[in-house]
Scaffold this motif. Structure first.
Motif, PDB file in Angstrom:
ATOM      1  N   UNK A  63     -64.854  26.977  44.351  1.00 30.41           N
ATOM      2  CA  UNK A  63     -65.955  27.942  44.283  1.00 30.41           C
ATOM      3  C   UNK A  63     -66.828  27.671  43.055  1.00 30.41           C
ATOM      4  N   UNK A  64     -66.184  27.401  41.931  1.00 29.16           N
ATOM      5  CA  UNK A  64     -66.922  27.106  40.694  1.00 29.16           C
ATOM      6  C   UNK A  64     -67.742  25.835  40.839  1.00 29.16           C
ATOM      7  N   UNK A  65     -67.130  24.808  41.407  1.00 28.65           N
ATOM      8  CA  UNK A  65     -67.812  23.517  41.576  1.00 28.65           C
ATOM      9  C   UNK A  65     -68.989  23.651  42.534  1.00 28.65           C
ATOM     10  N   UNK A  66     -68.774  24.315  43.662  1.00 29.21           N
ATOM     11  CA  UNK A  66     -69.843  24.472  44.652  1.00 29.21           C
ATOM     12  C   UNK A  66     -71.026  25.247  44.085  1.00 29.21           C
ATOM     13  N   UNK A  67     -70.752  26.272  43.304  1.00 32.62           N
ATOM     14  CA  UNK A  67     -71.832  27.055  42.703  1.00 32.62           C
ATOM     15  C   UNK A  67     -72.620  26.229  41.691  1.00 32.62           C
ATOM     16  N   UNK A  68     -71.924  25.425  40.899  1.00 35.00           N
ATOM     17  CA  UNK A  68     -72.605  24.583  39.919  1.00 35.00           C
ATOM     18  C   UNK A  68     -73.522  23.566  40.604  1.00 35.00           C
ATOM     19  N   UNK A  76     -75.865  22.076  34.803  1.00 37.14           N
ATOM     20  CA  UNK A  76     -75.026  22.399  35.965  1.00 37.14           C
ATOM     21  C   UNK A  76     -74.280  21.167  36.466  1.00 37.14           C
ATOM     22  N   UNK A  77     -74.977  20.053  36.581  1.00 32.88           N
ATOM     23  CA  UNK A  77     -74.334  18.831  37.060  1.00 32.88           C
ATOM     24  C   UNK A  77     -73.253  18.342  36.089  1.00 32.88           C
ATOM     25  N   UNK A  78     -73.515  18.428  34.793  1.00 31.27           N
ATOM     26  CA  UNK A  78     -72.523  17.990  33.802  1.00 31.27           C
ATOM     27  C   UNK A  78     -71.270  18.858  33.865  1.00 31.27           C
ATOM     28  N   UNK A  79     -71.458  20.170  34.010  1.00 34.23           N
ATOM     29  CA  UNK A  79     -70.306  21.065  34.143  1.00 34.23           C
ATOM     30  C   UNK A  79     -69.551  20.806  35.445  1.00 34.23           C
ATOM     31  N   UNK A  80     -70.288  20.505  36.507  1.00 37.49           N
ATOM     32  CA  UNK A  80     -69.650  20.218  37.805  1.00 37.49           C
ATOM     33  C   UNK A  80     -68.816  18.944  37.723  1.00 37.49           C
ATOM     34  N   UNK A 117     -64.885  18.635  38.417  1.00 36.36           N
ATOM     35  CA  UNK A 117     -64.378  17.735  39.458  1.00 36.36           C
ATOM     36  C   UNK A 117     -63.295  16.806  38.916  1.00 36.36           C
ATOM     37  N   UNK A 118     -63.405  16.431  37.647  1.00 34.90           N
ATOM     38  CA  UNK A 118     -62.420  15.520  37.050  1.00 34.90           C
ATOM     39  C   UNK A 118     -61.099  16.222  36.753  1.00 34.90           C
ATOM     40  N   UNK A 119     -61.061  17.541  36.978  1.00 35.18           N
ATOM     41  CA  UNK A 119     -59.797  18.275  36.877  1.00 35.18           C
ATOM     42  C   UNK A 119     -59.083  18.327  38.220  1.00 35.18           C
ATOM     43  N   UNK A 120     -59.735  17.824  39.261  1.00 30.23           N
ATOM     44  CA  UNK A 120     -59.191  17.881  40.615  1.00 30.23           C
ATOM     45  C   UNK A 120     -58.859  16.474  41.108  1.00 30.23           C
ATOM     46  N   UNK A 149     -64.233  12.131  46.340  1.00 30.49           N
ATOM     47  CA  UNK A 149     -65.393  11.975  47.231  1.00 30.49           C
ATOM     48  C   UNK A 149     -66.562  12.816  46.730  1.00 30.49           C
ATOM     49  N   UNK A 150     -66.299  14.075  46.337  1.00 30.23           N
ATOM     50  CA  UNK A 150     -67.378  14.915  45.809  1.00 30.23           C
ATOM     51  C   UNK A 150     -67.875  14.385  44.472  1.00 30.23           C
ATOM     52  N   UNK A 151     -66.976  13.824  43.676  1.00 31.67           N
ATOM     53  CA  UNK A 151     -67.369  13.217  42.398  1.00 31.67           C
ATOM     54  C   UNK A 151     -68.342  12.055  42.640  1.00 31.67           C
ATOM     55  N   UNK A 152     -67.994  11.180  43.585  1.00 34.04           N
ATOM     56  CA  UNK A 152     -68.862  10.030  43.888  1.00 34.04           C
ATOM     57  C   UNK A 152     -70.214  10.488  44.439  1.00 34.04           C
ATOM     58  N   UNK A 153     -70.205  11.498  45.309  1.00 33.77           N
ATOM     59  CA  UNK A 153     -71.463  12.007  45.880  1.00 33.77           C
ATOM     60  C   UNK A 153     -72.367  12.583  44.799  1.00 33.77           C
TER      61      UNK A 153
END
Length: 440
Positions: A33-38, A52-56, A60-63, A67-71
């Motif tokens: 939810x946090x990642x999608x909102x960012x 926002x992108x830097x926080x996202x 993502x690097x905590x997960x 695939x979402x990281x690469x996108x």
């Protein structure tokens, strides 16, 4: 609602002032939810895009979601504005390897549980695999694994956990009907006494009604939600979200008595409003007919609301409904009102106000007429004298009809004119001529 300027694509949220404290805002959420909102905010706000992108990326690097990281990294490199984020191929490689090992272990464990026919272990094995795929960002696989736990649910808690997992994945996939069915199933489950679970289900029900543009039902469900949800549903929505969604939908659809009873005097909802003081001020200003202040607050928070992942599609409709209600409420006590005075109260031009009022009159929301020459709005009251005569005529016609019917019945009884009961044969059948009028 997107425009292209040069080589940059941005949304209409750029046209409004954004006051959002991004770090404080996303601190209310966890996980996907946090990642999608960012990412959503970064896609729609040029001012907040880099942050926002830097926080996202950091989240993502905590997960295990490579695939979402690469996108997202590809998206960052495609835009012209510089963002201080470097692609980390080592993290991607290590995470892929770790994910593969974890998936193999979980699948082997599940196979062993199935071989030993340990029902509770099988359920937990499917659940762990679902959590793994969810963490990987593979929502379809996560949904399939969570669905498997249904066959091994032995207690009420197991059923509720299954439903809540399916709801969480369904919301992220945007499948409203799918989510609705699991909310209904969870609500019908016997012995659901956990106040946190009840609060979650009511909040999700309200969110679903909002997404279906059934704003009054959304307000009612959200206002039934208790503060027990605070901090316990951060992977879906926050207590502040409930305050904002419920406040706006209630303003747009409730009449004054409902607003007073279900919102302003609602002790439970006051706890939610503590976290959203601007919504509290907005509601109080609207109810107290301080429309200038009310509309200024609405405009000041519009930029932030457009960046809300669930609310952005509804902001324009809700704002329009709230403004129309304010216009109706403002005019209701008057026989006539100056358009210039009214325009000043609503911080708009006389020409713009005329258009708004004309639309409300055409929709029969205001019974009035506009004197465009003198710039006056006159209430159109019904002709009481004419209405009284019409009502008297209707009452008289009804009296004549009832009197004639009564006289007819009295004459029939006087002359003993009756309908005989049908005679039956020994076989229980009525003869063809068995029913007839006759005089004794």
């Amino acid at each position: 609602q997107r425009r292209v300027h040069g080589d940059r694509t941005f949304s209409l949220s750029c046209l409004f002032v954004v006051m959002l404290d991004l770090e404080a805002y996303v601190a209310n959420y966890t996980g996907n939810s946090k990642i999608q909102r960012l990412i959503f905010i970064g896609d729609r706000s040029k001012d907040l895009r880099a942050e926002a992108y830097k926080l996202a990326i950091a989240e993502l690097k905590k997960t295990l979601n490579t695939s979402s990281y690469n996108e997202l990294m590809h998206k960052i490199h495609e835009i012209s504005e510089p963002i201080d984020v470097q692609y980390d191929p080592i993290w991607v490689e290590q995470t892929e390897r770790r994910a593969q090992q974890q998936q193999e272990k979980l699948e082997i464990d599940l196979a062993n549980y199935k071989a030993n026919v340990i029902k509770e272990s099988i359920r937990m094995g499917h659940n762990d695999l679902g959590d793994f795929f969810y963490n990987r960002g593979d929502l379809n696989s996560a949904q399939k694994c969570y669905a498997q736990t249904k066959d091994y649910a032995a207690t009420t808690k197991h059923v509720i956990d299954y439903c809540l997992n399916m709801i969480k994945v369904g919301i992220e996939m945007g499948n409203v009907l799918h989510v609705s069915s699991y909310v209904t199933r969870a609500e019908k489950t016997a012995n659901v006494n956990d106040p946190v679970v009840i609060a979650k289900l009511r909040a999700v029900s309200g969110l679903l009604q909002l997404k279906q543009r059934r704003y009054k039902y959304a307000a009612r469900k959200l206002l039934e939600t208790t503060i027990d949800i605070s901090g316990n549903y951060s992977d879906v929505m926050s207590a502040q979200d409930i305050a904002v969604y419920a406040g706006l939908t209630a303003l747009a659809t409730f009449d004054r008595s409902e607003l007073k009873e279900k919102v302003i005097d609602n002790s439970t909802f006051k706890e939610f409003l503590e976290g959203a003081p601007e919504i509290r001020e907005l509601i109080n200003d609207f109810y107290s007919s301080r429309y200038t202040s009310c509309l200024r607050i609405l405009e000041s928070i519009r930029g932030d609301l457009i960046l809300d992942i669930h609310l952005h599609d509804h902001v324009s409709a809700l704002y329009s409904m709230i403004r129309s209600k304010a216009l109706i409420q403002y005019f209701s006590p008057f026989i006539s009102v100056s358009l210039e005075t009214m325009a000043a109260a609503f911080d708009t031009s006389v020409a713009g106000l005329e258009k708004e009022l004309a639309a409300l009159i055409m929709d029969k929301q205001i019974q009035a007429r506009i004197d465009s020459h003198n710039k006056v709005l006159y209430a159109r009251h019904a002709d009481q004298r004419n209405s009284t005569f019409h009502h008297a005529l209707v009452v008289g016609e009804n009296y004549v009809r009832d009197t004639k019917a009564l006289m007819l019945r009295m004459n029939l009884l006087k002359h003993d004119f009756v309908v005989r009961a049908p005679r039956t044969t020994h076989l229980g059948m009525e003869p063809l001529a068995g029913r007839a009028f006759s005089r004794s």
